[in-house]
Design an enzyme around this catalytic site. Structure first.
Site, PDB file in Angstrom:
ATOM      1  N   ARG A 149       1.000  -1.139  -0.033  1.00 51.38           N
ATOM      2  CA  ARG A 149      -0.170   0.132  -0.160  1.00 51.38           C
ATOM      3  C   ARG A 149       0.896   1.144   0.140  1.00 51.38           C
ATOM      4  O   ARG A 149       1.699   1.250   0.984  1.00 51.38           O
ATOM      5  CB  ARG A 149      -0.907  -0.164   1.225  1.00 51.38           C
ATOM      6  CG  ARG A 149      -1.584   1.346   1.512  1.00 51.38           C
ATOM      7  CD  ARG A 149      -2.672   1.616   0.312  1.00 51.38           C
ATOM      8  NE  ARG A 149      -3.812   2.358   0.671  1.00 51.38           N
ATOM      9  CZ  ARG A 149      -3.354   3.731   0.670  1.00 51.38           C
ATOM     10  NH1 ARG A 149      -2.213   4.334   0.040  1.00 51.38           N
ATOM     11  NH2 ARG A 149      -4.552   4.532   1.048  1.00 51.38           N
ATOM     12  N   GLU A 154     -11.004   5.299  -5.245  1.00 51.98           N
ATOM     13  CA  GLU A 154     -11.533   4.196  -5.185  1.00 51.98           C
ATOM     14  C   GLU A 154     -11.722   3.697  -6.752  1.00 51.98           C
ATOM     15  O   GLU A 154     -12.015   4.551  -7.501  1.00 51.98           O
ATOM     16  CB  GLU A 154     -12.486   3.808  -4.494  1.00 51.98           C
ATOM     17  CG  GLU A 154     -11.912   4.098  -2.879  1.00 51.98           C
ATOM     18  CD  GLU A 154     -11.251   3.230  -2.429  1.00 51.98           C
ATOM     19  OE1 GLU A 154     -11.130   2.080  -2.830  1.00 51.98           O
ATOM     20  OE2 GLU A 154     -10.304   3.361  -1.322  1.00 51.98           O
ATOM     21  N   ARG A 192      -1.123  -5.389   5.049  1.00 53.39           N
ATOM     22  CA  ARG A 192      -0.246  -4.741   3.842  1.00 53.39           C
ATOM     23  C   ARG A 192       0.838  -3.886   4.519  1.00 53.39           C
ATOM     24  O   ARG A 192       0.997  -3.361   5.373  1.00 53.39           O
ATOM     25  CB  ARG A 192      -1.168  -3.762   2.926  1.00 53.39           C
ATOM     26  CG  ARG A 192      -2.382  -4.559   2.525  1.00 53.39           C
ATOM     27  CD  ARG A 192      -3.506  -3.541   1.612  1.00 53.39           C
ATOM     28  NE  ARG A 192      -3.773  -2.364   2.404  1.00 53.39           N
ATOM     29  CZ  ARG A 192      -4.761  -1.339   2.094  1.00 53.39           C
ATOM     30  NH1 ARG A 192      -5.176  -1.637   0.932  1.00 53.39           N
ATOM     31  NH2 ARG A 192      -5.048  -0.470   3.017  1.00 53.39           N
TER      32      ARG A 192
END
Length: 284
Positions: A112, A120, A154
């Site tokens: 990330r 998004e 992540r």
């Protein structure tokens, strides 16, 4: 064994443990904590033994030795997490700020990008942001300066492809917002301001479509202003619609007109498959 020799032996053992057990808590937090717990137990044992009242122990020497242990523990805990670098090949782009890196040992690591937040995938400009990241890093050799591990497991970090700082480049192109809640780099804010002033990328969208990703994820997917605008537009157009000579979907300006002709003018041929939806290419 006298006290000084015993104390020194424990310190040597701790340093040896440090050399063997220097692992990154960013990638193996459970193991790291287990090693640290073991070392702390040994430090307490060392302290308890060393602080027994024996006149031959030099207090200054004891303090210095314990300070060495504390510094050793600090070295074990902090730098491994914050200075780790991963190297590998980018093998997957999931959205505008998330990818998969194939690291050494064929280990796939979900990355990330830190300090930024791209739209998004289902937001306006979301697909384009993903394409921008793909153009910069897709199928390329890269390195990640690891900053943290997020709550989803992540690896969070700064992505570099050659000399290109990908996080910064995405902001420069207007493909991502600066994630101000987590950002510690003032330079990114300057890049965002420049992109906004030049109306690059997402900054060229109408204001009603520029919703910060964190607001979008929180459910604010459509502003009330946008809703009022859309409702007002439909209302103002309604009087303009009237039954005329149009009979085919290719003649319709938009879905609203197709629906009007289908429901008010009885042009049933607009619903070719009989599912109640006229001109599906317009109204999908």
């Amino acid at each position: 064994m006298d006290d000084d020799a015993h104390h020194g032996a424990i310190l040597i053992h701790l340093e040896d443990q440090a050399g063997r057990n220097r692992i990154s808590p960013a990638h193996e937090p459970a193991r790291c904590k287990a090693h640290l717990a073991d070392i702390l137990i040994r430090v307490v044992a060392c302290r308890d033994h060393a602080t027994r009242p024996k006149p031959q122990i030099d207090d200054d020497g004891l303090d210095a030795a314990l300070l060495r242990v504390i510094l050793l523990l600090a070295c074990l805990w902090a730098p491994a997490a914050w200075s780790t670098e991963l190297q590998g090949r980018v093998v997957g782009i999931h959205d505008g700020d998330t990818l998969t890196l194939l690291a050494s040992g064929n280990q796939q690591v979900r990355i990330r990008l830190g300090s930024i937040d791209a739209p998004e995938s289902r937001q306006p400009y979301g697909i384009r942001a993903q394409q921008e990241l793909s153009s910069l890093a897709g199928r390329k050799e890269a390195r990640v300066v690891v900053e943290d591990i997020d709550r989803y497991g992540r690896t969070v970090g700064r992505l570099w492809v050659g000399a290109v700082d990908v996080n910064a480049e995405l902001v420069r192109r207007g493909a991502s917002w600066v994630y101000q809640q987590y950002n510690r780099d003032p330079a990114l804010l300057a890049l965002e301001a420049e992109a906004k002033a030049a109306k690059k990328g997402l900054w060229a969208l109408p204001p009603s479509e520029r919703i910060a990703p964190w607001a979008w994820r929180g459910g604010d997917r459509r502003s009330s202003a946008q809703e009022r605008s859309s409702a007002g537009a439909l209302h103002s157009r309604a009087p303009e619609l009237s039954c005329g000579a149009k009979r085919y979907c290719g003649q319709m300006r938009d879905c609203a007109e197709a629906r009007f002709y289908f429901s008010q003018c009885n042009v049933s041929r607009l619903d070719g498959d009989g599912d109640g939806m006229p001109c599906e290419r317009l109204c999908r």
